[in-house]
Design a protein around this motif. Structure first.
Motif, PDB file in Angstrom:
ATOM      1  N   MET A   1     -13.305  43.443  52.877  1.00  9.39           N
ATOM      2  CA  MET A   1     -14.001  42.929  54.070  1.00  9.39           C
ATOM      3  C   MET A   1     -15.443  42.585  53.727  1.00  9.39           C
ATOM      4  O   MET A   1     -16.148  43.394  53.139  1.00  9.39           O
ATOM      5  N   THR A   2     -15.875  41.425  54.119  1.00  7.12           N
ATOM      6  CA  THR A   2     -17.252  41.029  53.849  1.00  7.12           C
ATOM      7  C   THR A   2     -18.036  41.047  55.160  1.00  7.12           C
ATOM      8  O   THR A   2     -17.739  40.270  56.068  1.00  7.12           O
TER       9      THR A   2
ATOM     10  N   ALA B   1     -17.990  43.208  47.548  1.00  3.62           N
ATOM     11  CA  ALA B   1     -17.109  42.429  48.436  1.00  3.62           C
ATOM     12  C   ALA B   1     -17.646  41.015  48.445  1.00  3.62           C
ATOM     13  O   ALA B   1     -18.856  40.802  48.588  1.00  3.62           O
ATOM     14  N   ALA B   2     -16.756  40.038  48.267  1.00  7.28           N
ATOM     15  CA  ALA B   2     -17.222  38.647  48.203  1.00  7.28           C
ATOM     16  C   ALA B   2     -16.205  37.723  48.857  1.00  7.28           C
ATOM     17  O   ALA B   2     -15.028  38.093  49.027  1.00  7.28           O
ATOM     18  N   HIS B   3     -16.669  36.536  49.221  1.00  6.93           N
ATOM     19  CA  HIS B   3     -15.790  35.640  49.976  1.00  6.93           C
ATOM     20  C   HIS B   3     -16.057  34.183  49.600  1.00  6.93           C
ATOM     21  O   HIS B   3     -17.210  33.760  49.546  1.00  6.93           O
ATOM     22  N   ILE B   4     -14.991  33.436  49.385  1.00  8.21           N
ATOM     23  CA  ILE B   4     -15.080  31.979  49.209  1.00  8.21           C
ATOM     24  C   ILE B   4     -14.460  31.336  50.441  1.00  8.21           C
ATOM     25  O   ILE B   4     -13.369  31.741  50.875  1.00  8.21           O
ATOM     26  N   VAL B   5     -15.164  30.351  51.002  1.00  6.57           N
ATOM     27  CA  VAL B   5     -14.618  29.586  52.130  1.00  6.57           C
ATOM     28  C   VAL B   5     -14.528  28.135  51.682  1.00  6.57           C
ATOM     29  O   VAL B   5     -15.540  27.530  51.321  1.00  6.57           O
ATOM     30  N   ASN B   6     -13.327  27.587  51.693  1.00  6.41           N
ATOM     31  CA  ASN B   6     -13.160  26.178  51.346  1.00  6.41           C
ATOM     32  C   ASN B   6     -12.790  25.389  52.592  1.00  6.41           C
ATOM     33  O   ASN B   6     -11.826  25.722  53.299  1.00  6.41           O
TER      34      ASN B   6
ATOM     35  N   TRP C   1      -4.942  37.669  39.450  1.00  9.66           N
ATOM     36  CA  TRP C   1      -6.258  38.189  39.073  1.00  9.66           C
ATOM     37  C   TRP C   1      -7.229  38.137  40.238  1.00  9.66           C
ATOM     38  O   TRP C   1      -8.032  39.035  40.423  1.00  9.66           O
ATOM     39  N   LEU C   2      -7.118  37.084  41.068  1.00  9.17           N
ATOM     40  CA  LEU C   2      -8.034  36.998  42.208  1.00  9.17           C
ATOM     41  C   LEU C   2      -7.620  37.994  43.282  1.00  9.17           C
ATOM     42  O   LEU C   2      -8.453  38.627  43.928  1.00  9.17           O
ATOM     43  N   ALA C   3      -6.306  38.162  43.460  1.00  9.10           N
ATOM     44  CA  ALA C   3      -5.813  39.102  44.467  1.00  9.10           C
ATOM     45  C   ALA C   3      -6.281  40.522  44.161  1.00  9.10           C
ATOM     46  O   ALA C   3      -6.416  41.339  45.061  1.00  9.10           O
TER      47      ALA C   3
ATOM     48  N   VAL D   1     -12.886  39.394  45.477  1.00  9.88           N
ATOM     49  CA  VAL D   1     -13.113  38.078  46.092  1.00  9.88           C
ATOM     50  C   VAL D   1     -11.967  37.705  47.029  1.00  9.88           C
ATOM     51  O   VAL D   1     -10.805  37.680  46.627  1.00  9.88           O
ATOM     52  N   GLN D   2     -12.314  37.439  48.287  1.00  8.75           N
ATOM     53  CA  GLN D   2     -11.345  36.973  49.284  1.00  8.75           C
ATOM     54  C   GLN D   2     -11.519  35.467  49.449  1.00  8.75           C
ATOM     55  O   GLN D   2     -12.589  34.938  49.136  1.00  8.75           O
ATOM     56  N   LEU D   3     -10.496  34.811  49.971  1.00  8.58           N
ATOM     57  CA  LEU D   3     -10.618  33.355  50.127  1.00  8.58           C
ATOM     58  C   LEU D   3     -10.031  32.898  51.461  1.00  8.58           C
ATOM     59  O   LEU D   3      -8.918  33.286  51.823  1.00  8.58           O
TER      60      LEU D   3
END
Ligand SMILES: NC(=O)c1ccc[n+]([C@@H]2O[C@H](COP(=O)([O-])OP(=O)(O)OC[C@H]3O[C@@H](n4cnc5c(N)ncnc54)[C@H](O)[C@@H]3O)[C@@H](O)[C@H]2O)c1
Length: 281
Positions: free
Chosen positions: A1-2, A134-139, A174-176, A180-182
């Motif tokens: 959670m970010t 905790a980190a997050h990418i939003v595309n 690896w990302l899971a 890092v969440q996406l």
């Protein structure tokens, strides 16, 4: 959670529209921001607006279609904000014309920004994000990353590609297993400058089509305000939503695509014809 409060976010395309609203809403929620755009004057104006929110703000002149620019952006942004843990790949453009009305160079111009810009942004920031707690990418994709109406061949290609890239990346082992969440975002019509700023297909000489298309977008399709879009995206980050739809138009078209995967465009055409008849057009 970010959590938003105490985070730092890098946002591309932040000089206007959804990117600008994201910068303002994130800062209001207690998040520092590194804002990037190719439009320096627009960036300076957003930075001035952000001034009163009491957060650290850095501005970065970046062309997202150039991987060297994004690498430099990632370096400068993470140096200025060592705890940077949110990246929003938002910059995007639109184009007016059917497939046979624009040329290959125009198609590639759009793909380089809308698709490759997202890939470059993800690649440049990932090593830094992986080192955060905790980190997050939003595309940012589009409802046109789920349905594909006529007149949107290049735009849909780019936005379906953003969705495919983002979903597959989220599912990679690896990302899971990293912090890092996406989230991939599919907005419906949002009241921004995207259509006003679109390029026109090289074979279109009649300016009336451009004028009509801008007017229709503003009056009929741009239903959601950018601030509401930004708040919806921020809730998606906080909840770690894999997919965020923005607006009832997007929710309706997402359902329509599921129930009529091969024929949804016919239903859309009927709706548009009904609306035009009701308006006496
Ligand atoms: N407005 C909508 O209805 C809508 C719907 C679905 C998806 N989207 C997507 O939302 C995102 C934001 O668009 P918006 O509606 O806020 O549009 P906008 O035109 O208001 O803002 C886009 C910003 O991206 C910047 N930009 C464009 N090319 C760039 C480049 N090469 N390098 C750096 N910056 C660049 C522009 O200068 C501008 O500030 C886009 O990816 C768009 O495709 C918008």
């Amino acid at each position: 959670m970010t959590a938003i409060h105490g985070s730092a976010a890098a946002i591309t395309g932040a000089a206007s529209g959804i990117g600008r609203a994201l910068a303002l809403e994130l800062a209001a929620g207690g998040c520092d921001v590194a804002i990037a755009d190719r439009d320096e004057a627009g960036l300076a104006a957003v930075a001035a607006e952000l001034g009163s929110r009491g957060r650290k703000v850095t501005t970065h002149r970046v062309d997202v279609s150039d991987p060297a620019h994004i690498q430099a952006f990632a370096q400068a942004a993470t140096a200025a904000h060592p705890g940077l843990n949110i990246v929003i790949n938002n910059a995007g453009v639109a184009m007016l014309g059917l497939f046979n009305e624009f040329d290959q160079a125009q198609f590639e111009w759009l793909m380089n920004i809308n698709f490759w810009g997202v890939v470059h942004g993800t690649r440049a920031f990932l090593p830094h994000l992986e080192r955060q707690k905790a980190a997050h990418i939003v595309n940012i994709s589009s409802i046109f990353g789920i349905i594909a109406p006529s007149g949107q061949t290049a735009y849909c290609a780019s936005k379906f590609a953003v969705r495919g890239f983002s979903e597959a990346l989220r599912h990679e082992f690896w990302l899971a297993n990293s912090p890092v969440q996406l989230t991939v975002v599919h907005p419906g019509g949002v009241k921004t400058n995207i259509v006003r700023n679109m390029r026109t297909g090289a074979a279109i000489t009649d300016n009336a089509r451009r004028v009509e298309s801008i007017e229709r977008f503003d009056t009929e399709f741009a239903k959601t305000m950018p601030e509401v879009a930004a708040q919806t995206i921020i809730r998606g980050i906080e909840k770690n939503a894999p997919r965020v739809l923005i607006g009832n138009d997007a929710k309706f078209m997402d359902l329509l695509q599921r129930f009529r995967p091969g024929k949804y465009f016919k239903v859309m055409q009927r709706q548009l014809a009904k609306r035009a008849a009701a308006q006496g057009k």
